[in-house]
Design a protein around this motif. Structure first.
Motif, PDB file in Angstrom:
ATOM      1  N   ALA A  40      83.145  31.601  30.538  1.00 26.45           N
ATOM      2  CA  ALA A  40      83.780  31.412  29.231  1.00 26.45           C
ATOM      3  C   ALA A  40      82.870  31.790  28.071  1.00 26.45           C
ATOM      4  N   ASP A  41      81.630  32.156  28.361  1.00 25.67           N
ATOM      5  CA  ASP A  41      80.623  32.406  27.330  1.00 25.67           C
ATOM      6  C   ASP A  41      80.398  33.910  27.176  1.00 25.67           C
ATOM      7  N   ASP A  42      80.827  34.472  26.038  1.00 25.86           N
ATOM      8  CA  ASP A  42      80.698  35.917  25.815  1.00 25.86           C
ATOM      9  C   ASP A  42      79.257  36.393  25.988  1.00 25.86           C
ATOM     10  N   ARG A  43      78.315  35.648  25.425  1.00 24.74           N
ATOM     11  CA  ARG A  43      76.929  36.090  25.470  1.00 24.74           C
ATOM     12  C   ARG A  43      76.378  36.030  26.891  1.00 24.74           C
ATOM     13  N   ALA A  44      76.757  35.007  27.639  1.00 23.93           N
ATOM     14  CA  ALA A  44      76.295  34.907  29.026  1.00 23.93           C
ATOM     15  C   ALA A  44      76.836  36.063  29.852  1.00 23.93           C
ATOM     16  N   VAL A  45      78.122  36.368  29.674  1.00 28.35           N
ATOM     17  CA  VAL A  45      78.718  37.465  30.446  1.00 28.35           C
ATOM     18  C   VAL A  45      78.101  38.801  30.038  1.00 28.35           C
ATOM     19  N   ALA A  46      77.888  38.993  28.758  1.00 27.03           N
ATOM     20  CA  ALA A  46      77.228  40.222  28.305  1.00 27.03           C
ATOM     21  C   ALA A  46      75.835  40.334  28.913  1.00 27.03           C
ATOM     22  N   SER A  47      75.157  39.196  29.076  1.00 32.16           N
ATOM     23  CA  SER A  47      73.820  39.204  29.676  1.00 32.16           C
ATOM     24  C   SER A  47      73.856  39.631  31.137  1.00 32.16           C
ATOM     25  N   PRO A 103      90.454  30.295  29.636  1.00 29.08           N
ATOM     26  CA  PRO A 103      89.096  30.112  29.103  1.00 29.08           C
ATOM     27  C   PRO A 103      88.088  31.029  29.790  1.00 29.08           C
ATOM     28  N   VAL A 104      88.253  32.329  29.542  1.00 33.41           N
ATOM     29  CA  VAL A 104      87.413  33.355  30.163  1.00 33.41           C
ATOM     30  C   VAL A 104      87.073  34.401  29.111  1.00 33.41           C
ATOM     31  N   SER A 105      85.823  34.793  29.041  1.00 35.44           N
ATOM     32  CA  SER A 105      85.430  35.862  28.128  1.00 35.44           C
ATOM     33  C   SER A 105      86.194  37.143  28.463  1.00 35.44           C
ATOM     34  N   PRO A 106      86.676  37.885  27.467  1.00 33.53           N
ATOM     35  CA  PRO A 106      87.366  39.149  27.750  1.00 33.53           C
ATOM     36  C   PRO A 106      86.467  40.163  28.445  1.00 33.53           C
TER      37      PRO A 106
END
Length: 314
Positions: A40-47, A103-106
């Motif tokens: 659910a965390d955009d920054r975590a997924v981008a990482s 609740p999931v980052s796109p």
């Protein structure tokens, strides 16, 4: 610095805290180690994409602790439910319509209207998911396109210094990634061969699902043509060894490393990435691979071998 965490209550608590803070933790599953971040965390997924140098058009799988955790995420059809009942927890990923407001980052779905979801069977992964209390996006814990890791040592060799921690759960027992199944007009279609054989899916579905067509648009993880590759060049269907090659065998034969002397496909799947890592450690430049039967788990093994042997940039 990347820390190695034990599979203890303290290790789970530390890993869960890192994940809640937006960190990345490599976790064991029954298939391969996954690089987990808060879905659910955009920054975590981008990482995750950054740490792996993974193309952003390649979607991720969300791992959850139980079926109830799917309710806010995806729509589950009758056929999907039957497969989930038969193979979860286990090495099966289902690609399902994503619910509005999930609740999931796109970034997880890479712009698709579907979401890939899985309930892993590994007790360490399940304990961490319960401790974390949410969905974890977790592709394989390796640099993009390289060999998938089946031990914590493999993860450290590829990603040490790029991620926060590795939760050590020992060697993975399946050794190839999950089978990914999507649905087209209500019928199941195999988007990636993996740890659940087509024959087993067919017994539950009542029909043999079709395979994704080569060249089709990317709709799930693991569909890039060049993937799972060791550093050395790979030649398939080798019945003899050329000068300068190391032979990866199957069945009773003279070779340098053997996927399974007994010709056991489950053992071969568990050994495939492990042997590729060994060949990398030996700095082998040319790898010949003996034929592996295209049945059962052999379909997944041959899929990984073809992607490892596909042309790639120098």
């Amino acid at each position: 610095m990347t820390v190695l965490l034990p599979p203890t209550d303290a290790g789970y608590a530390r890993a869960a805290a890192l994940l809640r803070a937006g960190g990345l933790v490599a976790i064991p599953t029954e298939t391969v180690y996954g690089l987990a971040g808060n879905a659910a965390d955009d920054r975590a997924v981008a990482s995750i994409y950054t740490a792996k140098a993974r193309p952003s058009f390649n979607p991720l799988i969300v791992h959850v602790a139980d079926r109830a955790a799917l309710d806010p995420l995806v729509e589950v059809s009758c056929e999907a439910g039957a497969l989930a009942a038969a193979f979860w927890p286990g090495p099966l990923t289902l690609v399902l319509p994503m619910k509005s407001g999930a609740p999931v980052s796109p970034l997880v779905s890479a712009g698709l209207s579907t979401l890939a979801v899985r309930l892993p069977a590994h007790p360490v992964a399940r304990a961490l998911l319960r401790a974390f209390g949410g969905g974890l996006a977790a592709p394989s814990a390796n640099p993009s396109g390289r060999i998938s890791p089946t031990t914590a040592k493999h993860v450290m060799a590829g990603l040490a210094g790029r991620i926060d921690a590795v939760l050590d759960g020992g060697a993975c027992v399946v050794g190839v990634e999950s089978t990914i199944v999507g649905f087209d007009a209500g019928r199941a279609i195999i988007l990636r061969a993996g740890g659940v054989a087509t024959e087993d899916l067919a017994r539950v579905l009542g029909y043999r699902p079709e395979q994704r067509k080569d060249g089709a648009a990317i709709s799930a993880p693991g569909q890039l043509s060049s993937h799972y590759a060791p550093r050395g060049r790979v030649r398939l269907e080798a019945r003899s060894v050329q000068e300068g090659e190391v032979l990866l065998g199957f069945g009773a034969m003279a070779c340098d490393l053997n996927l399974s002397v007994r010709g056991d496909l489950a053992e071969a799947a568990a050994n495939l990435f492990r042997h590729f890592h060994t060949l990398d450690e030996r700095r082998v430049a040319h790898i010949a691979v003996a034929p592996v039967p295209e049945v059962g788990l052999g379909v997944a093994i041959n899929d990984r071998l073809r992607r490892a042997a596909a042309p790639r940039p120098d």
